[in-house]
Design a protein around this motif. Structure first.
Motif, mmCIF file in Angstrom:
data_model
loop_
_atom_site.group_PDB
_atom_site.id
_atom_site.type_symbol
_atom_site.label_atom_id
_atom_site.label_comp_id
_atom_site.label_asym_id
_atom_site.label_seq_id
_atom_site.Cartn_x
_atom_site.Cartn_y
_atom_site.Cartn_z
ATOM 1 N N VAL A 107 38.211 -32.652 -58.410
ATOM 2 C CA VAL A 107 38.418 -34.097 -58.238
ATOM 3 C C VAL A 107 39.643 -34.356 -57.369
ATOM 4 C CG1 VAL A 107 38.939 -36.256 -59.442
ATOM 5 C CG2 VAL A 107 37.270 -34.665 -60.398
ATOM 6 N N ASN A 108 40.724 -33.626 -57.621
ATOM 7 C CA ASN A 108 41.960 -33.801 -56.868
ATOM 8 C C ASN A 108 41.741 -33.569 -55.372
ATOM 9 O OD1 ASN A 108 44.573 -33.908 -55.943
ATOM 10 N ND2 ASN A 108 45.397 -32.418 -57.362
ATOM 11 N N LYS A 109 41.013 -32.504 -55.024
ATOM 12 C CA LYS A 109 40.838 -32.136 -53.626
ATOM 13 C C LYS A 109 39.708 -32.894 -52.932
ATOM 14 C CE LYS A 109 44.065 -28.973 -53.772
ATOM 15 N NZ LYS A 109 45.341 -29.138 -53.041
ATOM 16 N N ARG A 110 38.585 -33.101 -53.640
ATOM 17 C CA ARG A 110 37.425 -33.695 -52.990
ATOM 18 C C ARG A 110 37.385 -35.219 -53.101
ATOM 19 N NH1 ARG A 110 32.913 -29.312 -55.093
ATOM 20 N NH2 ARG A 110 33.409 -27.688 -53.565
ATOM 21 N N PHE A 111 38.001 -35.759 -54.153
ATOM 22 C CA PHE A 111 37.947 -37.204 -54.387
ATOM 23 C C PHE A 111 39.359 -37.736 -54.644
ATOM 24 C CE2 PHE A 111 34.125 -35.172 -56.220
ATOM 25 C CZ PHE A 111 33.167 -35.655 -55.327
ATOM 26 N N PRO A 112 40.217 -37.728 -53.619
ATOM 27 C CA PRO A 112 41.623 -38.101 -53.817
ATOM 28 C C PRO A 112 41.818 -39.526 -54.317
ATOM 29 C CG PRO A 112 41.099 -37.904 -51.468
ATOM 30 C CD PRO A 112 39.946 -37.338 -52.220
ATOM 31 N N VAL A 113 40.949 -40.458 -53.920
ATOM 32 C CA VAL A 113 41.077 -41.841 -54.390
ATOM 33 C C VAL A 113 40.824 -41.904 -55.888
ATOM 34 C CG1 VAL A 113 40.139 -44.170 -54.227
ATOM 35 C CG2 VAL A 113 40.460 -42.813 -52.155
ATOM 36 N N LEU A 114 39.769 -41.225 -56.343
ATOM 37 C CA LEU A 114 39.475 -41.179 -57.765
ATOM 38 C C LEU A 114 40.615 -40.516 -58.531
ATOM 39 C CD1 LEU A 114 37.584 -41.618 -60.141
ATOM 40 C CD2 LEU A 114 36.409 -39.481 -59.530
ATOM 41 N N LYS A 119 45.182 -40.874 -62.269
ATOM 42 C CA LYS A 119 46.587 -40.555 -62.534
ATOM 43 C C LYS A 119 47.418 -41.803 -62.779
ATOM 44 C CE LYS A 119 50.541 -37.997 -60.698
ATOM 45 N NZ LYS A 119 51.014 -37.053 -59.652
ATOM 46 N N ASN A 120 47.232 -42.830 -61.956
ATOM 47 C CA ASN A 120 48.139 -43.975 -61.994
ATOM 48 C C ASN A 120 47.628 -45.148 -62.817
ATOM 49 O OD1 ASN A 120 50.361 -43.196 -59.942
ATOM 50 N ND2 ASN A 120 48.447 -42.719 -58.879
ATOM 51 N N PRO A 125 44.439 -37.066 -68.950
ATOM 52 C CA PRO A 125 45.107 -35.804 -69.308
ATOM 53 C C PRO A 125 45.130 -34.769 -68.189
ATOM 54 C CG PRO A 125 43.699 -36.519 -71.097
ATOM 55 C CD PRO A 125 43.425 -37.452 -69.952
ATOM 56 N N TRP A 126 44.107 -34.746 -67.324
ATOM 57 C CA TRP A 126 44.093 -33.798 -66.204
ATOM 58 C C TRP A 126 45.349 -33.925 -65.349
ATOM 59 C CZ3 TRP A 126 38.608 -35.048 -63.902
ATOM 60 C CH2 TRP A 126 37.632 -34.464 -64.710
ATOM 61 N N THR A 127 45.827 -35.153 -65.204
ATOM 62 C CA THR A 127 46.877 -35.435 -64.228
ATOM 63 C C THR A 127 48.270 -35.480 -64.841
ATOM 64 O OG1 THR A 127 46.770 -37.848 -64.522
ATOM 65 C CG2 THR A 127 45.209 -36.861 -62.968
ATOM 66 N N CYS A 128 48.391 -35.237 -66.143
ATOM 67 C CA CYS A 128 49.675 -35.445 -66.825
ATOM 68 C C CYS A 128 50.713 -34.380 -66.494
ATOM 69 C CB CYS A 128 49.471 -35.493 -68.339
ATOM 70 S SG CYS A 128 48.573 -36.965 -68.881
ATOM 71 N N VAL A 409 35.762 -37.459 -68.692
ATOM 72 C CA VAL A 409 36.969 -38.101 -69.204
ATOM 73 C C VAL A 409 37.035 -37.970 -70.717
ATOM 74 C CG1 VAL A 409 38.093 -40.326 -69.540
ATOM 75 C CG2 VAL A 409 37.217 -39.729 -67.285
ATOM 76 N N MET A 410 35.928 -38.265 -71.379
ATOM 77 C CA MET A 410 35.897 -38.175 -72.843
ATOM 78 C C MET A 410 36.070 -36.732 -73.294
ATOM 79 S SD MET A 410 35.814 -41.246 -73.654
ATOM 80 C CE MET A 410 35.698 -40.975 -75.423
ATOM 81 N N ALA A 411 35.466 -35.782 -72.561
ATOM 82 C CA ALA A 411 35.593 -34.367 -72.919
ATOM 83 C C ALA A 411 37.042 -33.918 -72.823
ATOM 84 C CB ALA A 411 34.709 -33.511 -72.010
ATOM 85 N N ALA A 412 37.720 -34.337 -71.776
ATOM 86 C CA ALA A 412 39.119 -33.940 -71.604
ATOM 87 C C ALA A 412 39.983 -34.490 -72.719
ATOM 88 C CB ALA A 412 39.631 -34.426 -70.247
#
Length: 420
Positions: A107-114, A119-120, A125-128, A409-412
């Motif tokens: 997600v970070n590399k392929r979908f930077p807007v998402l 994150k913001n 939790p992925w981005t914490c 999202v729910m899984a994370a």
């Protein structure tokens, strides 16, 4: 003390932080009953090195088997035998949820807007914290032992650009499965530390392009990497993270076997066959039993005492090695032939750089492939970027990914609550 004793000790002392050790093949002894031991001699700036990045965990049997295969292939070639072959044995799973970590990187590399929104706005939790999902201690161990000696002088300062490129080109990475993910996390550290040393972004980008990462079934969004990736995959491998390209091939080719497809994007060259087997057999199986079966097969095919032969079993997610197996499809034979050629010529170039007074760049992809392998760049190659149907399909796939994102999202969040 054997290498297993060392790993057990590290797990007790540093289990909270993660770690990496480098190992290599050695003569059999009391301390090395299985001919594997920790690397003792420091890596030199211009020393030709083959660094193996395996899948997750520190399972010594499979790591030794993977090391043995690569070691024997390179040492039996007069043009590459001077290279040192090391494997990174790492443990970074104490707080590392591997599937979520790989999904986060994609997600970070392929979908930077998402990623920005997660994150913001969503505080996902992925981005914490990088330390929770990347275990940077383990990655820094590799950086300090392998990369740092090649990018700094004896005083720890940056090098002139030509010396930097000459040193860094003596490194070749061979990956399998999560090794591709690990390589991209290592890339992030290299960029950060080189910039701190005073290298320009242009110098960093040029240097990264001289590090080939060559492997089977590597799980990473490698088309977004500045490393030079060579991916070899089976479309029928259901253990790889999904991608628009792979799913498109399923839709297009599920009834028809093709020999080879090539996808080139940025510095990534990815080669696909439809199936490693001549025929793909689909069967229903309980997921827990399936994963257990795959784990046991991996231990057999990568066992430290195992010698590759045509009789070996293999899976769609296998490190298919250097010996043609019975039942290989034409595509699998081509993948293996290309893999062997690119490995041997990349390492040969590393050895030549270690001897030469001048920098010798990594050859272009077409020049890394033996002349008798004519599938690359000729009649049987399909460039999917130029395929109109794929360009129409891709946005629909991205939309479907966004719809499925709620599940991830729910899984994370479930995993985070469960673990902490």
């Amino acid at each position: 003390m054997t290498i297993q004793d060392t790993l057990d000790s590290l797990n007790k002392k540093q289990s909270e932080y993660g770690w990496t050790v480098l190992a290599q093949r050695v003569p059999q002894s009391e301390d090395a009953p299985h001919k594997i031991a920790l690397v003792k001699d420091a890596i030199k700036p211009n020393e030709p090195i083959v660094l193996i990045l395996p899948g997750t965990g520190a399972e010594i049997i499979s790591c030794n088997g993977l090391l043995k295969r690569v070691h024997d292939f390179i040492k039996n070639n007069d043009k590459t035998c001077q290279a040192r072959i090391c494997i990174a044995i790492y443990d970074y799973e104490q707080k590392y949820i591997q599937n979520l970590a790989r999904a986060a990187l994609i997600v970070n590399k392929r979908f930077p807007v998402l990623w920005f929104l997660l994150k913001n706005i969503g505080h996902h939790p992925w981005t914490c914290s990088d330390s929770e999902y990347a275990k940077l201690n383990a990655i820094y161990d590799i950086y300090n032992s392998v990369i740092l000696p090649k990018i700094t002088d004896k005083d720890g300062k940056k090098l002139p650009i030509q010396q930097l490129l000459k040193n860094i080109r003596t490194l070749t990475i061979i990956g399998y499965c999560a090794g591709g993910h690990f390589a991209m996390k290592l890339e992030e550290i290299i960029k950060k530390e080189m910039f701190a040393l005073g290298y320009s972004n242009k110098d960093i980008n040029t240097a990264l392009g001289q590090i080939p990462v060559i492997g089977y079934a590597m799980n990473a969004p490698s088309e977004k990497s500045d490393l030079k990736f060579f991916n070899f995959n089976s479309v029928s491998d259901d253990q790889n993270m999904d991608s628009a390209f792979k799913r498109y091939l399923y839709f297009e080719t599920k009834e028809n076997e093709f020999d080879l497809m090539h996808f080139s994007n940025n510095r990534d060259d990815t080669f696909y066959c439809q199936s490693l087997n001549k025929k793909t057999v689909w069967e229903c199986q309980e997921i827990k039993a399936y994963l257990k079966q795959q784990e046991e097969l991996a231990k057999i095919e990568l066992h430290e005492d195992h010698i590759e032969s045509k009789e070996d079993s293999y899976r769609q997610h296998s490190f298919i090695g250097f010996v043609e197996k019975n039942g290989f499809s034409d595509g699998a034979k081509q993948l293996q032939a290309m893999f062997k050629s690119i490995v041997s010529k990349s390492v040969e170039n590393s050895v030549n750089n270690s001897k030469s007074a001048e920098f010798i760049p990594l050859p272009e992809t077409i020049d890394l492939i033996d002349d008798n392998i004519d599938e690359y760049g000729k009649s049987n190659v399909v460039y999917m970027r130029e395929n109109t149907k794929y360009q129409i399909y891709k946005p629909f796939y991205v939309i479907s990914n966004v719809i499925k994102m709620r599940f991830w999202v729910m899984a994370a969040r479930f995993h985070k609550r469960k673990q902490y």
